[in-house]
Scaffold this active site. Sequence first.
Site, PDB file in Angstrom:
ATOM      1  N   ASP A 191     -12.108  -5.992   6.454  1.00 33.17           N
ATOM      2  CA  ASP A 191     -10.979  -5.398   5.970  1.00 33.17           C
ATOM      3  C   ASP A 191     -11.446  -4.630   4.834  1.00 33.17           C
ATOM      4  OD1 ASP A 191      -7.987  -4.872   6.387  1.00 33.17           O
ATOM      5  OD2 ASP A 191      -8.178  -5.005   4.221  1.00 33.17           O
ATOM      6  N   LYS A 220      -5.991   3.002   7.444  1.00 34.53           N
ATOM      7  CA  LYS A 220      -7.469   2.554   7.770  1.00 34.53           C
ATOM      8  C   LYS A 220      -6.855   0.852   7.993  1.00 34.53           C
ATOM      9  CE  LYS A 220      -8.488  -0.315   4.913  1.00 34.53           C
ATOM     10  NZ  LYS A 220      -9.426  -1.477   4.366  1.00 34.53           N
ATOM     11  N   ILE A 278       0.883  -1.138   0.007  1.00 35.87           N
ATOM     12  CA  ILE A 278       0.092   0.062   0.101  1.00 35.87           C
ATOM     13  C   ILE A 278       0.904   1.226   0.032  1.00 35.87           C
ATOM     14  CG2 ILE A 278      -0.117   0.111   2.440  1.00 35.87           C
ATOM     15  CD1 ILE A 278      -3.148   0.848   0.116  1.00 35.87           C
ATOM     16  N   SER A 324      11.365   0.505   7.730  1.00 38.95           N
ATOM     17  CA  SER A 324      10.933  -0.813   7.416  1.00 38.95           C
ATOM     18  C   SER A 324      11.904  -1.806   8.005  1.00 38.95           C
ATOM     19  CB  SER A 324      10.477  -1.133   6.051  1.00 38.95           C
ATOM     20  OG  SER A 324      10.098  -2.540   5.795  1.00 38.95           O
TER      21      SER A 324
END
Lengths: 308, 308
Positions: B169, B91, B14, B36
């Site tokens: 989701d 989200k 994403i 990351s």
Amino acid sequence: MDPIRIAVVGVGKIARDQHLPAIAGNKAFSLAATVSPHDAGVEGVSHHKSLDELIENGPAVDAVALCTPPQVRYDLAVQALNKGMHVFLEKPPGATLSECVALSSRAEKVGTTLFAAWHSRFAAGVAPARAWLAERRIESVKIVWREDVRVWHPGQAWIWEPGGLGVFDPGINALSILTHILPRPVFLKTATLEIPANRAAPIAADIQFRDTAGAPIHMDLDWRQTGPQSWDIVVETDAGTLKLSNGGAVLTLPTGAEHSEDLEYPGLYARFANLIRGGRSDVDIAPLRLVADAFLRGNRQTVDAFHD
Amino acid sequence: MDPIRIAVVGVGKIARDQHLPAIAGNKAFSLAATVSPHDAGVEGVSHHKSLDELIENGPAVDAVALCTPPQVRYDLAVQALNKGMHVFLEKPPGATLSECVALSSRAEKVGTTLFAAWHSRFAAGVAPARAWLAERRIESVKIVWREDVRVWHPGQAWIWEPGGLGVFDPGINALSILTHILPRPVFLKTATLEIPANRAAPIAADIQFRDTAGAPIHMDLDWRQTGPQSWDIVVETDAGTLKLSNGGAVLTLPTGAEHSEDLEYPGLYARFANLIRGGRSDVDIAPLRLVADAFLRGNRQTVDAFHD
């Protein structure tokens, strides 16, 4: 000041054991009516089969106390608020969080009082526990809430159905105390729910919460406890150990035990009268939010079937 | 005005598909760093294994976008807020409601911006749908969100674990639109969740909501849809039928179709910049609250095991 004319809606065990005596003992209220499709009312008090019928044919009423199961509470509350009545909601305040939030907006719009009552917050030890903890550093909390469901909820089918909360029906009392006495907000980290093979709701749960300063909070809920029952919260602090036992009635501080009589429902009705006189509402959904989080986030394990 | 120096935390699909291009396309931001433990960063941009390491050794940063799975988002958000950074939450904004509420208080206390981003609210048809519905009477709503999980979430184990939400989701995107376009609050009446025998989260759900004026809202979520996929919301009103399809990208009104290009993430980043410049936060947890209500209140049915 004229007394607040109140109707009790849902005349089951909790209404007879707690609400009616608390109303009778508080001069701010007068019992104007009772409502129940099943049960009888009270000698000498106007009784109605439904809230509709009370509104249509009954005496004038300023407030209602809703003592029905949570699954049917929303529609009754909206109906009462829309008639300009003040509303007392037994715990839990609704079957879902979103309906509690919607009710809260509705009460604000119509300008009447909405009170989400958490009776355990009025147990004798809770207010002094809150005051004592306000100035301490919390190191850890341990909640043990173990009772025998056959003794406390014999044959109550709704409590095992979706929306009935299962062992969280008593457990939410502990959460209502926890969220009231700790100086910081609490959130859920992990949960395991044990669901009987033949039921929809948990019979036991093991939960880890944390407060926002990182203090671990462990909660052990079990409905299979025979023999001695436990409703205890132990808080370890930088100034020693605080213990609330008997569901909040008995407070033990490092300096010794404090102790006073049980005034939960009289406390609730005194608060309700104050809210009404002050034109305010009190709808704290934090305890129900933590339960919803446990259902949302928890691991489920199937355990032995439960038969009443 | 100097651009807002932003770090992207969690450089998965994403982040690469949406966040990095949206940041690159908005002059209000400059990409200062990536974080990351697993993935590589971006050519020419400071890269760090953890937020700790970025804070200790990296360049100065004004804001972070948290693109990690929800289960680990709270700790990262608190750490960033406590350093005075503005925080963009992908989200759902957290794994539980109580942690979102705690984050919101924290942001208020430290005085930085917290943004719970709902990307579907920025789909092209949503703002005009909201404006059109504001003046209508809502008669009913039908949501059909049926997609093939093997196509959209191949091998994503976390999505099936507690806190991963399963079919909610994608379903929460529909709820983020619903709660944004309807003029009245929505609450849950009944829910059935279908859980694969080998998984913890639902693969399908059937839900009845209502708005506070009583309009019925039906939601059909299914992750087993092969062939054509559906992300549709149909609203019946006193002035005819409104349809949002393609996840909100295409709006059809009784007068014909409106249609425009997909600007979800550019819209989110424009909003985030505005919130930061205005010293405000935007943390709407209504979509996640409805999901929690479905878990709290829903009937569960075990269905066939699901294998990727």
